[in-house]
Design an enzyme around this catalytic site. Structure first.
Site, PDB file in Angstrom:
ATOM      1  N   GLY A  44       0.812  -1.218   0.000  1.00 17.58           N
ATOM      2  CA  GLY A  44       0.000   0.000   0.000  1.00 17.58           C
ATOM      3  C   GLY A  44       0.843   1.264   0.000  1.00 17.58           C
ATOM      4  O   GLY A  44       0.538   2.244  -0.679  1.00 17.58           O
ATOM      5  N   CYS A  45       1.931   1.236   0.759  1.00 18.16           N
ATOM      6  CA  CYS A  45       2.797   2.413   0.875  1.00 18.16           C
ATOM      7  C   CYS A  45       3.555   2.655  -0.432  1.00 18.16           C
ATOM      8  O   CYS A  45       3.790   3.797  -0.819  1.00 18.16           O
ATOM      9  CB  CYS A  45       3.765   2.230   2.042  1.00 18.16           C
ATOM     10  SG  CYS A  45       2.889   1.988   3.605  1.00 18.16           S
ATOM     11  N   THR A  46       3.914   1.582  -1.116  1.00 18.45           N
ATOM     12  CA  THR A  46       4.589   1.703  -2.409  1.00 18.45           C
ATOM     13  C   THR A  46       3.626   2.298  -3.435  1.00 18.45           C
ATOM     14  O   THR A  46       3.988   3.213  -4.193  1.00 18.45           O
ATOM     15  CB  THR A  46       5.108   0.326  -2.870  1.00 18.45           C
ATOM     16  OG1 THR A  46       6.026  -0.159  -1.883  1.00 18.45           O
ATOM     17  CG2 THR A  46       5.812   0.407  -4.209  1.00 18.45           C
ATOM     18  N   GLY A  49       2.977   6.079  -2.530  1.00 17.51           N
ATOM     19  CA  GLY A  49       4.144   6.888  -2.896  1.00 17.51           C
ATOM     20  C   GLY A  49       4.269   7.038  -4.404  1.00 17.51           C
ATOM     21  O   GLY A  49       4.587   8.112  -4.917  1.00 17.51           O
TER      22      GLY A  49
END
Length: 157
Positions: A44-46, A49
């Site tokens: 999710g963070c990838t 970002g």
């Protein structure tokens, strides 16, 4: 004490990628998006970002700086930024100063166990340093477009 909508955000200083120390006051006259995410190099963070990275030119046009924040260390941040070709800085908030300022540390459940972690949240600060918008408990799909739209509206407003 955490920041509230319409209030000035306290100036802060924090270590960031590129061997920088980032201060909110460095961006006077610009809008700032600060997005908090749980952990470097997770799916999710990838994705989140990458969405910010892919729309950076539009944020630039809206006079808006993007900053990502998690509790990961600078080495993890540098690797994550390089691997994903992020075109904005990541702040390391190991001591949770910013997490506390924006009140993003929440009790989360993982595999039935409770732990404290960062609730995915985004904040839009206007060009006078006041908190203009906040998104808490963010779901990644479509989120960056919503933030961009708010930044563009604020910039023309």
């Amino acid at each position: 004490m955490s920041v509230s909508l319409g209030q000035s955000v306290s100036d802060f200083s924090a270590p960031a990628t590129g061997d920088k120390t980032i201060r909110l006051s460095d961006f006077k006259g610009k809008q700032v998006v600060i997005y908090f995410y749980p952990k470097d190099s997770t799916p999710g963070c990838t994705t989140e970002g990458g969405d910010f990275r892919d729309r950076k030119a539009a944020f630039d046009e809206a006079n808006t700086v993007i900053l990502g924040v998690s509790r990961d260390g600078l080495r993890a941040h540098e690797n994550f930024k390089a691997k994903q070709e992020f075109n904005f800085d990541l702040i390391s908030d190991k001591d949770e100063t910013l997490c506390q300022l924006f009140d993003v540390i929440k009790t989360k459940k993982l595999y039935g166990k409770e732990h404290l972690g960062i609730e995915r949240s985004t904040f839009l600060i206007d060009d006078n340093g006041k908190l203009a918008r906040e998104w808490r408990g963010v779901k990644v799909p479509g989120h960056v477009d919503e933030v961009l739209e708010a930044a563009q509206r604020l910039n023309t407003g």
